[in-house]
Each structure stands twice: as structure tokens, then as C-alpha cells.
Design a protein around this motif. Structure first.
Motif, PDB file in Angstrom:
ATOM      1  N   VAL A   1      -0.055   0.807  -7.410  1.00 47.84           N
ATOM      2  CA  VAL A   1       0.203  -0.344  -8.266  1.00 47.84           C
ATOM      3  C   VAL A   1       0.912   0.089  -9.547  1.00 47.84           C
ATOM      4  O   VAL A   1       0.480   1.026 -10.229  1.00 47.84           O
ATOM      5  CB  VAL A   1      -1.119  -1.069  -8.602  1.00 47.84           C
ATOM      6  N   ASP A   2       1.993  -0.623  -9.850  1.00 51.70           N
ATOM      7  CA  ASP A   2       2.751  -0.406 -11.086  1.00 51.70           C
ATOM      8  C   ASP A   2       2.579  -1.660 -11.941  1.00 51.70           C
ATOM      9  O   ASP A   2       3.115  -2.718 -11.626  1.00 51.70           O
ATOM     10  CB  ASP A   2       4.229  -0.171 -10.765  1.00 51.70           C
TER      11      ASP A   2
ATOM     12  N   ILE B   1      -2.387  -1.032   1.898  1.00 49.50           N
ATOM     13  CA  ILE B   1      -3.366  -0.250   1.160  1.00 49.50           C
ATOM     14  C   ILE B   1      -2.828  -0.113  -0.259  1.00 49.50           C
ATOM     15  O   ILE B   1      -1.755   0.458  -0.470  1.00 49.50           O
ATOM     16  CB  ILE B   1      -3.579   1.147   1.778  1.00 49.50           C
ATOM     17  N   PHE B   2      -3.553  -0.676  -1.223  1.00 51.87           N
ATOM     18  CA  PHE B   2      -3.168  -0.568  -2.624  1.00 51.87           C
ATOM     19  C   PHE B   2      -4.086   0.425  -3.329  1.00 51.87           C
ATOM     20  O   PHE B   2      -5.291   0.464  -3.063  1.00 51.87           O
ATOM     21  CB  PHE B   2      -3.275  -1.929  -3.326  1.00 51.87           C
TER      22      PHE B   2
ATOM     23  N   HIS C   1       5.065   3.750  -1.307  1.00 53.31           N
ATOM     24  CA  HIS C   1       5.578   3.524  -2.666  1.00 53.31           C
ATOM     25  C   HIS C   1       4.578   4.165  -3.619  1.00 53.31           C
ATOM     26  O   HIS C   1       3.581   3.536  -4.012  1.00 53.31           O
ATOM     27  CB  HIS C   1       5.736   2.030  -2.951  1.00 53.31           C
ATOM     28  N   VAL C   2       4.808   5.422  -3.964  1.00 57.15           N
ATOM     29  CA  VAL C   2       3.876   6.213  -4.769  1.00 57.15           C
ATOM     30  C   VAL C   2       4.652   6.919  -5.870  1.00 57.15           C
ATOM     31  O   VAL C   2       5.579   7.693  -5.593  1.00 57.15           O
ATOM     32  CB  VAL C   2       3.125   7.247  -3.897  1.00 57.15           C
ATOM     33  N   GLN C   3       4.249   6.652  -7.149  1.00 56.84           N
ATOM     34  CA  GLN C   3       4.942   7.288  -8.272  1.00 56.84           C
ATOM     35  C   GLN C   3       4.296   8.605  -8.685  1.00 56.84           C
ATOM     36  O   GLN C   3       4.958   9.493  -9.223  1.00 56.84           O
ATOM     37  CB  GLN C   3       4.959   6.343  -9.484  1.00 56.84           C
ATOM     38  N   ASP C   4       3.011   8.742  -8.450  1.00 60.08           N
ATOM     39  CA  ASP C   4       2.281   9.933  -8.869  1.00 60.08           C
ATOM     40  C   ASP C   4       2.629  11.104  -7.951  1.00 60.08           C
ATOM     41  O   ASP C   4       2.299  11.074  -6.756  1.00 60.08           O
ATOM     42  CB  ASP C   4       0.781   9.647  -8.815  1.00 60.08           C
ATOM     43  N   PRO C   5       3.281  12.168  -8.462  1.00 61.43           N
ATOM     44  CA  PRO C   5       3.684  13.309  -7.616  1.00 61.43           C
ATOM     45  C   PRO C   5       2.500  13.970  -6.915  1.00 61.43           C
ATOM     46  O   PRO C   5       2.619  14.381  -5.751  1.00 61.43           O
ATOM     47  CB  PRO C   5       4.349  14.265  -8.609  1.00 61.43           C
TER      48      PRO C   5
ATOM     49  N   VAL D   1       8.474   5.867   5.703  1.00 65.28           N
ATOM     50  CA  VAL D   1       9.626   5.294   5.004  1.00 65.28           C
ATOM     51  C   VAL D   1       9.290   5.310   3.517  1.00 65.28           C
ATOM     52  O   VAL D   1       8.371   4.610   3.074  1.00 65.28           O
ATOM     53  CB  VAL D   1       9.905   3.857   5.488  1.00 65.28           C
ATOM     54  N   ARG D   2      10.029   6.123   2.733  1.00 65.38           N
ATOM     55  CA  ARG D   2       9.761   6.222   1.294  1.00 65.38           C
ATOM     56  C   ARG D   2      10.545   5.151   0.545  1.00 65.38           C
ATOM     57  O   ARG D   2      11.695   4.836   0.881  1.00 65.38           O
ATOM     58  CB  ARG D   2      10.171   7.614   0.770  1.00 65.38           C
ATOM     59  N   SER D   3       9.919   4.586  -0.479  1.00 69.09           N
ATOM     60  CA  SER D   3      10.613   3.580  -1.282  1.00 69.09           C
ATOM     61  C   SER D   3      11.656   4.252  -2.153  1.00 69.09           C
ATOM     62  O   SER D   3      11.558   5.445  -2.477  1.00 69.09           O
ATOM     63  CB  SER D   3       9.618   2.819  -2.160  1.00 69.09           C
ATOM     64  N   SER D   4      12.656   3.472  -2.545  1.00 67.65           N
ATOM     65  CA  SER D   4      13.698   3.976  -3.444  1.00 67.65           C
ATOM     66  C   SER D   4      13.588   3.270  -4.786  1.00 67.65           C
ATOM     67  O   SER D   4      12.852   2.288  -4.934  1.00 67.65           O
ATOM     68  CB  SER D   4      15.084   3.740  -2.836  1.00 67.65           C
TER      69      SER D   4
END
Length: 448
Positions: A55-56, A78-79, A9-13, A31-34
Motif C-alpha cells: 500500500v502506497d 494480497i495487500f 507492486h512492492v516499493q520496499d527493496p 509480472v512486476r509493476s512499472s
């Protein structure tokens, strides 16, 4: 080879690209988050072996389901964050979630951590062989179940510290093996590992066994004796069955743990203890405290880091794996090719194993002796003989006799049968040696 599953779960490209381009991440099933549902709900629906979460701060509610679910016990996390205060994340870390890396991120360290998890999670199997074990091993421990791999990671981390460890687990689950493994993985591995069973010590000799004595300190002290704190100097001291130690000696042990100083019996000279203390109990520590068997202040000293050893019944496929492991080693020793039949393996897998790994090992040893080329269900002497013995014992118990008299007769007859061996007697009766001593002292006072 079974590939472990990694949830991302990663937002940063840029971070996402760095991860996906790394060789170690490509070894996982990723497995990528949606964006359709919170990532914590996605994990509940499709559990993975490891989760990498960026972390968001705008979605703090995503973390709450983890604390109230089983995921923290079954997965590692791992956060990564920008370092801003995050109370919910702090709560997760206190609950044993795993790692938390803050900005600026050290990618080499992160990839090394992923590599470490990969090695622990990967289950590499060799073709079946009568002289081959299929289980992973860490130190003296053997097992490939999820709970054992998690235990390995915990032990690896705490081993390199000097924190006192309290090992909690049922009889036969391998508590001494855990203690020995901690020693072997520590910086004290070159020094001695000394183990002492606190339940097998007579109350009047506990001080001498722990701290030593000087010649003439008491009747029977014919020579100087080094206690276990001296024997284990520079190494590790394992105190098994700590709840069976008399409470007056627990006070003295606490004093050593707090000050690092002790005095042998019969001398005023103070010695400095340099040992790493690992204790163990098969009791619930809180219940032992409530029953007055364990001092609360000593518990907090010993349990700087508590370690729970899972019972065999909670280790899944490790049960059949350990059966094959013990058989393989016996085959190698005897240069034999004995096999466990499918029916025998089914019986092993369905048994509850109240005696844990020790019971399983003894069952395989007995079956090996009784069998020829194949181990059949009838060779596995599990609970059948105990059930028959219990039925015969119940039939022989007289009616109308006070329970105290029955107890006294059982203790004295068992003690006589064991030629006065109090440790064996206590074990057969299912009581501690401390309780046995108390009972015998009571009978002696009553008979006077």
C-alpha cells in the motif's frame, strides 16, 4: 502445468528481495509493476491471477479503478501496509478483495498464503483418458474455471465458522452439493447432514417436519416423530427452496435461529438446537422479499454469509470438462471406452444449458445409453424434443377458453397423470409446491 500469474507492486527493496528469493514466488509467472502508470491501470491492461500490493498512502487514487472494474471478481489480492487508516483499502476488503497484512509482517504467514493460492490456481492436467477426469475438485464440487476456484476458496473459509449460509443459484447448478461440501469441510463433519426440501412440504406438516411431534398431537400422529432440528443435532441442516416455506412457518424458523430453542408439536418441553443452518433458493432473494415469499428478517438471519453458485454457462471450459468427467465415471463403472466426438463436444460447448450441471449430466447419461463406441451429436437429446413437444402442445390448446380454466385443466390433468404426486406435478408445471397447494385449495373452495 499452467503457471499462474502473480502481479507484484512492492516499493520496499527488502520485502521485494524476500519475496523473489522464496521458492513459492518463483513458481509463479511474476509480472512486476512499472513506474510509468498506476498499478491498477497496469492490472486492467494485463490481468493476472493474483496481485501482491504494498500500500502506497500517497496514491489513494490507484485503488478506485478496482471498485468500479471487473477485477475484484476475477482476481485475488494480497495487500500489505504499515497499519495506517486507509478508507479506500477498507472499502476494497468489504468488496471481497482478499487479504490485508499489517506491519510487522509475518513472512511465514504471507508465504503460506501464497502457497495456498498457488495450489488453487495451478491447473495440473493428466493426459486425455476415456476413464480420466481433468477437472479439479473441492468436496463434492467439480470444476477448474476461475469462478469455481474462487468459490472453493470462499467455501473453505466460511466452512470452519458457524455462520448461517444462504446458497443462491439457478436450478441444477449444484446448491445442495455446495451445502454438503460446507458440511464436509466444517468441524461438524462427523455429525449428520440433514436436507429437507421446503417446497415439498404440505403447509400443515411443516411444523412437524421441522420440530417433530408427540404421539397424539394431531390426527394421524400415531407415534413420536423427530423433526429435522433434532435429527441434525450437532451437525448441519440444509433447508432447500427456503422461499417456498409458508410465511407463518418462516416466523417460527426465525424464532429458532434467534433463540436456539424449539418445541415439538404437542408438547411444552423446550429443546435447544445445536445445528449449523444452510438454506438455498433459486430465486433472487430481494425479489422474493418484495413478492412476500421471504421474510426480510429471516433473510438477514439466514444470509449471514451469502454464497452465489455460478450457472454452468458462465463456467467456460468447465462445460466440456464436466461432459468428459461424467463420461469418464460412466466408462469406469461400465468398463467401457466410449468417446465424445469432436462434433458432439462442439454441440455441448455451444449449448446454453438452462438446466445447468444437472441437465448436462442427464444429457451425457442419455447419450451413453444411445451410443455404441462414439457419442455423436444425434445422441445428445438437448432442446429438440422439448421444442417439438411445445409446438404440439400449442397446436392442441383450444381458442377462446378463459386462461383460468386452461390453468385449472393443466394442473388437474398433470396431477392425475402423476397419480396425485404434487412434487412431480409442480416440477412439470414450473411452479412451486406451495403455489400448487394454493391453487388446489382455491379449486376446492370454488367447487363447493
Amino acid at each position: 502445468m499452467t503457471q499462474p500469474r502473480l502481479f507484484l507492486h512492492v516499493q520496499d527493496p527488502e520485502l521485494s528481495a524476500q519475496l523473489m528469493q522464496s521458492e513459492i514466488v518463483r513458481r509463479f509467472v511474476v509480472v512486476r509493476s512499472s513506474n510509468t502508470t498506476p498499478w491498477s491501470e497496469q492490472l486492467l491492461q494485463q490481468p493476472c491471477d493474483l496481485a501482491f500490493i504494498q500500500v502506497d498512502h500517497e496514491s489513494e487514487a490507484d485503488y478506485q479503478p478496482l471498485i468500479s472494474s471487473h477485477l475484484l471478481a476475477e482476481m485475488d489480492f494480497i495487500f500489505v501496509s504499515d497499519g495506517s487508516a486507509e478508507p479506500m483499502l477498507d472499502e476494497l476488503m468489504r468488496s471481497g478483495a482478499g487479504y490485508h497484512f499489517r506491519q510487522p509482517l509475518d513472512m511465514s504467514c504471507i508465504l503460506e498464503t501464497l502457497q495456498d493460492f498457488y495450489q488453487q490456481l495451478s491447473n495440473i492436467r493428466q493426459p486425455a483418458d476415456t476413464k480420466a477426469s481433468m477437472l479439479d475438485q473441492f468436496g463434492l464440487l467439480v470444476g477448474s474455471s476461475r469462478v469455481m476456484l474462487k468459490l472453493y476458496r470462499t467455501l473453505r473459509k466460511v466452512a470452519v465458522t458457524d455462520a448461517n449460509v444462504l446458497v443462491i443459484g439457478e436450478s441444477g447448478s449444484g446448491k445442495e452439493l455446495v451445502a454438503n461440501t460446507l458440511h464436509l469441510a466444517s468441524y461438524r463433519a462427523e455429525q449428520r447432514f440433514v436436507a429437507i426440501n421446503c417446497g415439498a412440504l404440505s403447509p400443515e406438516l411443516v411444523d412437524s417436519e421441522l420440530f417433530g411431534h408427540r404421539k397424539g398431537a394431531f390426527t394421524g400422529a400415531l407415534r413420536d416423530h423427530q423433526g429435522v432440528f433434532t435429527q441434525a443435532q450437532g451437525g448441519t441442516l440444509f433447508l432447500d427452496e427456503i422461499t417456498e416455506m409458508p410465511t407463518e412457518q418462516q416466523v417460527k424458523l426465525l424464532r429458532v435461529l434467534e433463540s436456539g430453542e424449539f418445541r415439538p408439536v404437542g408438547t411444552d418441553k423446550t429443546h435447544q438446537a445445536d445445528v449449523r443452518v444452510i438454506a438455498a433458493t433459486n430465486r433472487d432473494p430481494q425479489q422474493a422479499i418484495a413478492e412476500g415469499l421471504l421474510r426480510e428478517d429471516l433473510y438477514f438471519r439466514l444470509a449471514q454469509f451469502p454464497v452465489h453458485v455460478p450457472p454452468l454457462r458462465d463456467r467456460g471450459s468447465d462445460i466440456s470438462g464436466l461432459a468428459q468427467h461424467f463420461l469418464a465415471y460412466r466408462n469406469a463403472q461400465e468398463q467401457q471406452e466410449k468417446l465424445l466426438t469432436e462434433e458432439a463436444m462442439q454441440l455441448i460447448a455451444s449449448h446454453n444449458w438452462p438446466g445447468n450441471v444437472r441437465e448436462l449430466k442427464h444429457a451425457i447419461e442419455r447419450a451413453y445409453i444411445l451410443s455404441d463406441k462414439q457419442i455423436l451429436p444425434e445422441h445428445l437429446l438437448l432442446n429438440t424434443e422439448d421444442t417439438e413437444a411445445d409446438a404440439q402442445c400449442l397446436a392442441e390448446v383450444p381458442c377462446g377458453v378463459p386462461l383460468d380454466d386452461l390453468e385449472k385443466a393443466a394442473i388437474l390433468n398433470t396431477l392425475e397423470q402423476n397419480a396425485g404426486n404434487k412434487t412431480d406435478t409442480a416440477q412439470q408445471l414450473g411452479i412451486s409446491v406451495k403455489t400448487l397447494y394454493n391453487k388446489l385449495e382455491k379449486y376446492q373452495q370454488t367447487d363447493q
